[in-house]
Scaffold this motif. Structure first.
Motif, PDB file in Angstrom:
ATOM      1  N   GLY A 153      41.187  51.801  42.576  1.00  0.00           N
ATOM      2  CA  GLY A 153      40.405  50.656  42.132  1.00  0.00           C
ATOM      3  C   GLY A 153      38.916  50.876  42.299  1.00  0.00           C
ATOM      4  O   GLY A 153      38.463  51.825  42.943  1.00  0.00           O
ATOM      5  N   ASP A 213      42.011  38.509  45.586  1.00  0.00           N
ATOM      6  CA  ASP A 213      42.860  38.256  46.745  1.00  0.00           C
ATOM      7  C   ASP A 213      42.382  39.214  47.832  1.00  0.00           C
ATOM      8  O   ASP A 213      42.413  40.439  47.653  1.00  0.00           O
ATOM      9  CB  ASP A 213      44.328  38.524  46.385  1.00  0.00           C
ATOM     10  N   LYS A 226      43.598  40.343  50.408  1.00  0.00           N
ATOM     11  CA  LYS A 226      44.545  41.346  50.922  1.00  0.00           C
ATOM     12  C   LYS A 226      44.428  42.669  50.177  1.00  0.00           C
ATOM     13  O   LYS A 226      44.809  43.711  50.683  1.00  0.00           O
ATOM     14  CB  LYS A 226      45.981  40.830  50.889  1.00  0.00           C
ATOM     15  N   TYR A 227      43.866  42.642  48.955  1.00  0.00           N
ATOM     16  CA  TYR A 227      43.702  43.885  48.188  1.00  0.00           C
ATOM     17  C   TYR A 227      42.373  44.571  48.484  1.00  0.00           C
ATOM     18  O   TYR A 227      42.096  45.642  47.967  1.00  0.00           O
ATOM     19  CB  TYR A 227      43.815  43.608  46.683  1.00  0.00           C
TER      20      TYR A 227
END
Length: 148
Positions: free
Chosen positions: A97, A143, A145-146
């Protein structure tokens, strides 16, 4: 008819697990390699900098180049360059990412100053805190958590 564009991009990506492996004494070698990739893709580099765990690039991307394709080339090319030249011995790759943000050309000087001063920013903020602020500034839902 010619094609005219003036879109300023900030590209941000980090080392795998945000490991602090991009040691300052060798970063310029990496930055020169990335500049070469951008130049080969007919992109104009305004500024590149980073810290031990991430890189920021301010560039204009040539209109025939897809952003995702360019970033893939930068990540794969720089990964190969690092490994072949053994410039960051503990480097294990780039994180999956990335962030890509667009700006008006009127913001160019402010953005370049910000990227040039990365070392000062990271005395006060972590990469994650900086990334969250950037996502919020651009109204991007995420989010946490990512963001590891």
């Amino acid at each position: 008819m010619s094609t005219y564009t003036q879109i300023l991009y900030q590209i941000v990506f980090s080392t795998k697990h945000r490991n602090p492996t991009l040691l300052e004494e060798s970063r310029d070698l990496l930055f020169k390699d990335i500049w070469g990739i951008l130049k080969n893709k007919k992109c104009h580099l305004y500024c590149i900098n980073g810290a031990e765990d991430h890189i920021r690039i301010v560039t204009h991307i040539h209109p025939i180049v897809a952003v995702s394709s360019l970033i893939k080339d930068i990540i794969l090319g720089s990964n190969d360059y690092i490994k072949k030249n053994r410039i960051f011995l503990d480097f294990s790759g780039w994180q999956e990412g990335y962030g890509t943000f667009t700006y008006s050309i009127n913001e160019k000087e402010r953005l370049i100053r910000y990227v040039k001063n990365q070392q000062d920013h990271h005395k006060h903020f972590t990469y994650k805190e900086e990334l969250i602020a950037l996502l919020n500034e651009h109204n991007i839902e995420f989010d946490e958590k990512y963001l590891l």
